[in-house]
Design an enzyme around this catalytic site. Structure first.
Site, mmCIF file in Angstrom:
data_model
loop_
_atom_site.group_PDB
_atom_site.id
_atom_site.type_symbol
_atom_site.label_atom_id
_atom_site.label_comp_id
_atom_site.label_asym_id
_atom_site.label_seq_id
_atom_site.Cartn_x
_atom_site.Cartn_y
_atom_site.Cartn_z
ATOM 1 N N GLY A 144 0.811 -1.208 0.000
ATOM 2 C CA GLY A 144 0.000 0.000 0.000
ATOM 3 C C GLY A 144 0.842 1.255 0.000
ATOM 4 O O GLY A 144 0.570 2.218 -0.730
ATOM 5 N N ASP A 145 1.894 1.273 0.814
ATOM 6 C CA ASP A 145 2.800 2.420 0.846
ATOM 7 C C ASP A 145 3.518 2.600 -0.487
ATOM 8 O O ASP A 145 3.692 3.722 -0.968
ATOM 9 C CB ASP A 145 3.832 2.228 1.959
ATOM 10 C CG ASP A 145 3.228 2.315 3.337
ATOM 11 O OD1 ASP A 145 2.855 3.420 3.757
ATOM 12 O OD2 ASP A 145 3.131 1.274 4.010
ATOM 13 N N MET A 146 3.948 1.481 -1.067
ATOM 14 C CA MET A 146 4.695 1.571 -2.317
ATOM 15 C C MET A 146 3.815 2.073 -3.461
ATOM 16 O O MET A 146 4.255 2.850 -4.309
ATOM 17 C CB MET A 146 5.295 0.213 -2.683
ATOM 18 C CG MET A 146 6.234 -0.378 -1.661
ATOM 19 S SD MET A 146 7.741 0.609 -1.385
ATOM 20 C CE MET A 146 7.320 1.420 0.163
#
Length: 427
Positions: A193-195
């Protein structure tokens, strides 16, 4: 200030793209672009990593004393050193700055006044409380592009909620589809999700910079973690809205897409335990798979001859393929299917990647010297540009390593002034 169609030039006497390890000598496409990164952990810093990979000067602003928590994160920390921070902070410069002090906020304004891009991933409203919101910064630097990464975005009833990548994966729909039917949802083994948010943040920065070529004005790029995940959720929304069907967890397959699965095979000792992924859901590719299996008649069987038929009978076709693969070593399965023109692969580990000739030929693993750990390998730069390629020039810096360069040489603070700022806890 520079013209609307040009980034800032690098400081006088500073190499444009100093080679280090396998880095190319040619400047990257973002050479001369100045980025201030106020993010921590993953999503915001990944924006900075991507921009830095392609030549931007990324000045990472960190709290004095402790720095970005990523400096301490990681399952393995040989000799106390994070193995993650050198990757996500590569190609960056580190300065320390206490943004909760008025003196720190004033110094931040000076730094941002000469920047092209600001990246931040504080909770919405934090920059505004510090007098560093978009209205304040655009009054100071109208051409500034501000990339704001948050859990739920800068607007809406959830804007003030805390949000990590895992929460974005849940709200964006990914977690509900991850795992086996009837079992609890699982997570991918990385912070996907962060990436995804970081990737879209970098893309948004590029689009805003392109827009600046004609308008001469900066703008805000508003990236939320849940929306970054939602963007990749294929036809999940129209499936529900138009058919009433809610997509569910389906394990290692996509419903109606067959054959496209993982299949058991033998390891190097002739024992079960390896897995091979095969993607042969196209009619012509399935015909080649059937031939490689020694069962060419399968391609003409009404139960398997078309994409729709295979989708209806995916369990049966997967069982037939598995009966073939489990009788052979994984390497032989892949070799036979490669010869037949059928997409297939073993499951790669880090060991496989570091010993694979294709990875080597493509420069997928680059190695730079670490001051304590010696040779430090990591993934290379993607995407690949032929004329102005990106490069990994430096590992993540020491905390505050560039205070003297940025605050002293660029902003004109004397050594005495820097010492006083440090004593006051500002830097």
């Amino acid at each position: 200030m520079t013209q609307p169609d040009a980034p800032h030039s690098p400081p006088s006497g500073q190499p444009v793209n100093p080679p280090s390890g396998p880095a190319q000598a040619r400047p990257g496409p973002l050479d001369g672009l100045r980025v201030v990164e106020m993010g921590s952990l993953l999503a915001g810093p990944f924006v900075g990593q991507l921009l830095g990979d392609f030549g931007a000067e990324v000045v990472k602003v960190e709290p004095p004393g402790v720095g970005d928590p990523m400096r301490a994160w990681g399952r393995h920390k040989p000799q106390g050193h994070s193995l993650w921070f050198p990757v996500i902070a590569r190609n960056k410069k580190s300065v320390t700055l206490n943004l909760r002090q008025q003196a720190g906020q004033a110094l931040a304004r000076e730094l941002i006044a000469g920047a092209d891009v600001l990246v931040e991933n504080f909770r919405p409203g934090t920059l505004e409380r510090w007098g560093l919101g978009p209205d304040d910064l655009h009054a100071l630097n109208p051409r500034l592009v501000i990339v704001r990464v948050s859990g739920y975005g800068q607007t809406g009833p959830y804007r003030g909620r805390a949000g990590f990548g895992s929460i974005g994966e849940a709200v964006g729909g990914l977690r509900a589809l991850s795992g086996e039917p009837g079992q609890p949802p699982v997570r991918v083994g990385i912070s996907i999700g962060d990436m995804l948010a970081g990737t879209l943040g970098a893309l948004g920065a590029m689009m805003a910079l392109f827009g600046r070529l004609t308008s001469g004005q900066g703008q805000v790029v508003d990236i939320s973690l849940y929306e970054a995940v939602l963007t990749y959720m294929e036809s999940m929304i129209p499936e529900y809205a138009l058919t009433g069907q809610t997509r569910e967890r389906s394990g290692s397959v996509l419903p109606g897409i067959a054959p496209s699965n993982i299949y058991p095979a033998l390891d190097g000792n002739g024992q079960p335990g390896e897995w091979v992924v095969i993607g042969a859901n196209g009619d012509n590719v399935f015909r080649r798979l059937a031939a490689a299996m020694g069962e060419p008649a399968l391609a003409d069987d009404p139960d398997y001859a078309t994409h729709e038929a295979r989708g209806r009978n995916m369990t049966a076709i997967d069982e037939r393929i598995a009966a073939w693969t489990v009788s052979l070593p994984a390497t032989e399965v892949v070799a036979r299917l490669e010869e037949a023109g059928v997409p297939a692969s073993r499951m790669y580990s880090a060991r496989d990647m570091m010993n694979d000739p294709h990875f080597a030929a493509r420069g997928n693993i680059v190695t730079l010297p670490h001051p304590v750990l010696g040779d430090f390998p990591m993934q290379g730069v993607v995407p690949r540009l032929t004329a102005t390629p990106g490069s990994v020039r430096t590992l993540g810096p020491e905390l505050g390593q560039h205070n003297a360069e940025i605050y002293g040489e660029r902003l004109g603070r004397s050594a005495e002034a820097l010492a006083q700022l440090a004593a006051d806890g500002v830097i």
